[in-house]
Design an enzyme around this catalytic site. Structure first.
Site, PDB file in Angstrom:
ATOM      1  N   ASP A 136     -58.369 -14.390  19.228  1.00  0.00           N
ATOM      2  CA  ASP A 136     -58.029 -14.718  20.608  1.00  0.00           C
ATOM      3  C   ASP A 136     -59.192 -15.521  21.179  1.00  0.00           C
ATOM      4  O   ASP A 136     -60.222 -14.965  21.519  1.00  0.00           O
ATOM      5  CB  ASP A 136     -57.800 -13.423  21.397  1.00  0.00           C
ATOM      6  CG  ASP A 136     -57.511 -13.674  22.860  1.00  0.00           C
ATOM      7  OD1 ASP A 136     -57.511 -14.852  23.287  1.00  0.00           O
ATOM      8  OD2 ASP A 136     -57.293 -12.692  23.592  1.00  0.00           O
ATOM      9  N   TYR A 144     -62.893 -12.396  19.356  1.00  0.00           N
ATOM     10  CA  TYR A 144     -62.262 -12.158  20.657  1.00  0.00           C
ATOM     11  C   TYR A 144     -63.206 -12.739  21.712  1.00  0.00           C
ATOM     12  O   TYR A 144     -64.169 -12.110  22.126  1.00  0.00           O
ATOM     13  CB  TYR A 144     -62.026 -10.656  20.878  1.00  0.00           C
ATOM     14  CG  TYR A 144     -61.482 -10.314  22.243  1.00  0.00           C
ATOM     15  CD1 TYR A 144     -60.444 -11.051  22.809  1.00  0.00           C
ATOM     16  CD2 TYR A 144     -61.998  -9.255  22.976  1.00  0.00           C
ATOM     17  CE1 TYR A 144     -59.947 -10.746  24.060  1.00  0.00           C
ATOM     18  CE2 TYR A 144     -61.505  -8.933  24.230  1.00  0.00           C
ATOM     19  CZ  TYR A 144     -60.489  -9.681  24.771  1.00  0.00           C
ATOM     20  OH  TYR A 144     -60.006  -9.380  26.014  1.00  0.00           O
TER      21      TYR A 144
END
Length: 258
Positions: free
Chosen positions: A149, A108
């Site tokens: 992500d 992330y």
DNA sequence: ATGGCTGAGCTACTCAGA
């Protein structure tokens, strides 16, 4: 084997949607980002009931990543990089597939907005360290699967209106170059490899009817080393969860690998 | 459209996201 990456924007607020998704999509491994909870408040039981073991690197309120798996993971690692703010943004682990020892790296990446602040510097520094450690890891394992992500719009095609993002921490050339640096280590952006000209997104803002207008961006990615490309069966962005009530702003991206 | 939502922590409002 089906491996899914999904920024769920709170695992507790999303638990019903996640369980419904698992029932429909039947993944073997889920790489989750932004679980927004500490390890002790993670819904381990909900996943265990349906046959998944949870490997969690949580954080209170913000960030946090986890891997939910039907198969046993080995060498779970929460220290892939040294994070200068001690934020929980990477969890890695190993699986074995057709005699290949594959390192799964669930990330992330910091958002980095607004630019010209410490947040942007943090993103650049984080990516620099990450790339450096991927390079080191490649010396001992040619089979890397990096998913998550990335908070990076790789190319103009990957956002509904590139002009609005070329000065943004997600679309700035300096950041997109970091993505290219990773690719240049010998990895492929699997969605783009399999879809040369298709314009699809993995994220849509909550406001201004972005989902309805398809004002989205492709910022969730699967990067696999060239050594693993022969194992790929398919890759798919599953938009169904984004259309549900109380959705995450991201939707799952699904990789089928043999 | 530098946010018009959403979530966490907390219990009024800020911080963060992209």
């Amino acid at each position: 084997m089906k491996i899914v990456s999904w920024n769920v924007n709170s695992v507790r607020a999303r638990i019903d949607n996640i369980l419904i998704y698992i029932k429909q999509a039947n993944p073997d491994i889920l790489l989750l980002q932004e679980i927004k909870t500490q390890d002790e408040s993670f819904p381990y039981d909900e996943f265990e009931k349906i046959g998944f073991k949870s490997y969690v690197y949580g954080q209170k309120s913000y960030n946090g990543v986890a891997i939910i798996s039907k198969i046993e993971l080995k060498n779970v690692n929460k220290d892939f990089i040294k994070d200068k703010f001690n934020q929980s943004r990477i969890i890695a682990a190993e699986i074995e597939l057709r005699k290949k020892r594959i390192e799964l790296i669930n990330i992330y990446v910091p958002n980095g907005n607004p630019i010209n602040t410490e947040k942007y510097e943090y993103k650049k520094d984080w990516l620099k360290k990450f790339i450096s450690n991927v390079k080191k890891k490649l010396l001992s394992n040619p089979n890397l699967l990096i998913a998550g992500d990335f908070n990076i719009i790789p190319e103009e095609i990957d956002v509904y209106d590139f002009k609005r993002y070329e000065s943004d921490a997600l679309g700035k050339l300096e950041i997109r170059k970091k993505f290219r640096e990773l690719i240049n280590l010998g990895l492929k952006d699997i969605y783009r490899l399999k879809n040369k000209t298709k314009q699809e997104y993995t994220f849509w803002d909550y406001f201004a009817g972005s989902w309805q207008k398809n004002y989205g961006m492709r910022i969730d990615h699967f990067l696999l080393t060239n050594n693993l490309v022969e194992n790929i069966v398919s890759i798919n962005i599953n938009k169904n969860p984004r259309s549900k009530k109380k959705p995450s702003d991201h939707t799952p991206i699904e990789l089928e690998i043999n």
